[in-house]
Design a protein around this motif. Structure first.
Motif: not given
Length: 521
Positions: A122, A125, A154, A159-160, A421-422
Motif C-alpha cells: 500500500g 497510497v 484514499l 493501509y492508512c 480501492d477507493y
C-alpha cells in the motif's frame, strides 16, 4: 444436572454475543500495512481506525479526525484529531497499559507505510503526498504534490490506519500476528488456518446515536474452511452468521434464477444486495504480436459476440448487471449510460469478415487465461464466439499463476476483475493511463492513448465532482471505442445473513463492518 444446565446457559449467552464467519481464502496478515485484499481487510477493519471512514453510501465521515480543512490553493489538508482515542491495552505500553493516539502516531504510521524495508503493497497510497507533519498532539497537516481530488477517499483505506510505534518496536515482523490498534475489537488469538478470535474493546471511543458505547458484540470468531460448499453447509446449520458472495456450489440451492431467496430459506435468512464496485472483464494485452489482439475491429467483434444478459441470468442467477455501459461500474459517481457493447452477432460477423479481408487470416483464434472459478463464464463466451467464427481456447490455471502472468504480460487475453480501492472513478480509469503500465501501476493491458492520457491528467486538477464526471465519461467512451477490455458484468455485493443478526448492513466495497451488529438468541 444443575452444573450441566448452568454450563449450557453460559454457552448460549456467549454464543448470541459472538459473530461468526468463515474465511475460505485464509488471512496472510493482521497488519494493516498488508491489507491488500478482502480476506485481510475484513479483520483489520475490526482492529484499526484511520483519520476518516466511509459510511454504507460511501460518504466520507470523521473517524479519529473530528474535522478537517482543505486549502485548494496549496493542496494542504489539516486534520483535527480526537483526544479520547486509546490504543488497545498491550504489554508494549507497560504492564496492562495503553495511551491515547496523537498526530505523531500518524506520522509514524505513514513513515512506516512508505518504508522500503517494510515493503507494504500500500505504499503507493502516499505517492501523491509531498510531506506531512504533526503540528501538535491533535493537529496533523498533509500537503500533496499536486491536486488529487480523491485523496480523502484514499485515506479511508485500511493501509492508512494508525499503529503504535511501541508495538512495532516490540513485535517487529510479528506485528502481523500481534496487532495493536484502536478498533472496536482487539486481538485475542490466531491459529493460522484454524481460527481467529477478536474480543470487544472496552475502551472504544465511538458511540451509537443513543449514546451507547460500540460495539454491541462481545467477540468475533473466524474459521478457515477452505471451500465455499463447506462454508455454505455450516451457514445452513446455523454455525455461521453470514456468508458473502455467490458460489456455483450452492447458488441454485439458495436463490432462484431471478435472484430471490428459495422458499425454504425465507424464515431463517435475509438476502442483502447492493451494487458492488467491481467490474468483471476480459483484458487484451495490447503489446502482443498476435494479430487478432492487435486488431481493434476483432476486439470489438468479441465485445459484440455474446449475450451478457443471458450470461448474468443463467450463470449468476441474475446477480449482476450486464456491462453494456463502459468500464466504470454501476453505483459509482462517473458511471453513465454511455453506449457500450450490447449483443449484436450480425455486427460481430461483419467485423470478423472485415478483419479477414484486412489481414488474410481466415481462421481467427484467441486464447483466454482464467482460473477455475470463472471457467463457466469463459466456456459460455467460447461457445458464443465460435458460433460467429472465432475459435477460442481456454487456458485454466491457479489464481496465483494467473495473477503473475497477467502482471508480466504473458497472456494475450486474461479474465480479471477490478474492485475499487477507493470510491472514485479515477481508480478504474487509472487502469488505462499509460504511465501506469505494470509493474509501475495497474495498467495490465498496456493500453496507451494520447487523448485519454490528456483527459486523465486534466481530471486530477478538478476538485468539483460534477465537472470531473464529464471527463470520466469522455475517458470511458475512449475505452469503449478502442476496446482494450471486454466488460462482462458490474458485480453485486451479496450477503446471506441469519435473521438472528441485525445492524450488519452492506456497502458497495463489500467491507465487513461489525461495530453496529447485534445478535439475538
Amino acid at each position: 444436572m444443575f452444573l450441566c444446565s448452568c454450563s449450557e446457559t453460559t454457552q448460549n449467552d456467549r454464543d448470541h454475543l459472538v459473530f461468526r464467519y468463515n474465511e475460505h481464502s485464509n488471512i496472510s496478515s493482521l497488519d494493516p500495512a498488508f491489507a491488500r485484499n478482502p480476506q485481510n481487510i475484513w479483520p483489520t477493519n475490526q482492529l484499526f481506525n484511520g483519520l476518516i471512514q466511509l459510511d454504507n453510501s460511501l460518504n466520507i465521515k470523521p473517524d479519529i479526525a473530528k474535522h478537517w480543512e482543505v486549502n485548494d490553493s496549496t493542496n494542504t489538508y489539516t486534520f483535527h484529531l480526537r483526544d479520547d482515542v486509546y490504543f488497545h491495552k498491550n504489554k508494549c505500553f507497560g504492564s496492562d497499559s495503553t495511551r491515547t493516539v496523537t498526530a505523531d502516531d500518524f506520522v509514524f504510521s505513514f513513515d512506516r507505510l512508505t518504508d522500503e524495508d517494510v515493503a507494504s503493497p500500500g505504499s503507493w497510497v502516499m505517492s501523491t503526498v509531498e510531506n506531512y507533519k504533526a503540528k501538535n498532539d491533535t493537529t496533523l497537516v498533509i500537503q500533496l504534490k499536486q491536486p488529487f481530488p480523491a485523496f480523502l477517499g484514499l485515506l479511508s483505506m485500511r493501509y492508512c490506519s494508525v499503529v503504535p510505534e511501541e508495538a512495532i518496536n516490540l513485535y517487529g515482523n510479528e506485528f502481523r500476528s500481534h496487532p495493536v490498534g484502536t478498533g472496536p475489537f482487539q486481538f485475542k488469538i490466531w491459529e493460522e488456518n484454524v481460527k481467529l478470535v477478536l474480543r470487544k474493546n472496552p475502551l472504544y471511543f465511538e458511540k451509537d446515536e443513543q449514546g451507547n458505547q460500540l460495539p454491541y458484540l462481545e467477540a468475533v470468531a473466524v474459521t478457515f474452511l477452505p471451500d465455499k460448499q463447506s462454508e455454505f453447509l455450516e451457514f445452513a446449520q446455523g454455525k455461521l452468521d453470514f456468508i458473502s458472495g455467490l458460489d456455483n456450489s450452492y447458488k441454485d440451492e439458495i436463490i432462484t434464477t431471478q435472484g430471490k431467496l428459495q422458499e425454504k430459506y425465507k424464515d431463517e435468512v435475509n438476502l442483502i444486495t447492493t451494487p458492488y464496485l467491481n467490474t468483471e472483464y476480459l483484458g487484451f494485452f495490447m503489446e502482443t504480436e498476435t494479430p487478432e489482439i492487435n486488431s481493434k475491429i476483432l476486439r470489438q467483434a468479441v465485445n459484440y459476440g455474446f449475450d451478457r444478459q443471458k450470461m448474468v441470468t443463467y450463470l449468476r442467477n441474475g446477480m449482476g448487471t450486464p456491462a453494456t455501459h463502459g468500464f466504470i461500474p454501476k453505483g459509482l459517481p462517473g458511471f453513465a449510460s454511455i453506449e457500450g457493447y450490447g449483443y449484436n452477432p450480425e455486427k460481430a460477423r461483419e467485423l470478423i469478415e472485415q478483419y479477414k479481408t484486412n489481414t488474410g487470416d481466415t481462421q481467427p483464434e484467441i486464447t483466454i487465461g482464467t482460473n477455475s472459478q470463472y471457467l463457466d463464464i469463459c466456456e459460455y463466451i467460447q461457445r458464443e464466439l465460435e458460433k460467429i467464427g472465432i475459435a477460442v481456447e481456454i487456458d485454466v490455471m491457479p489464481p496465483s499463476t494467473l495473477r503473475q502472468m497477467k502482471s508480466s504480460g504473458e497472456l494475450d487475453i486474461f479474465r480479471a476483475s477490478w474492485i475499487a480501492d477507493y470510491p472514485d472513478a479515477e481508480n478504474y480509469l487509472s487502469l488505462f493511463y499509460s504511465e501506469n503500465f505494470t509493474p509501475n501501476g495497474p495498467n495490465y493491458t498496456h493500453f496507451k492513448n494520447v487523448a485519454f492520457d490528456s483527459l486523465y491528467e486534466k481530471s486530477l486538477t478538478i476538485s468539483n465532482i460534477e465537472k470531473r464526471k464529464q471527463f470520466y465519461r469522455k475517458m470511458d467512451s475512449i475505452v469503449v471505442t478502442e476496446a482494450p477490455v471486454v466488460p462482462l458484468f458490474y458485480d453485486v455485493a451479496i450477503r446471506f445473513v441469519s435473521k438472528k443478526v441485525s445492524g450488519l448492513g452492506i456497502n458497495p466495497q463489500n467491507f465487513l463492518i461489525l461495530k453496529h451488529v447485534k445478535k439475538k438468541q
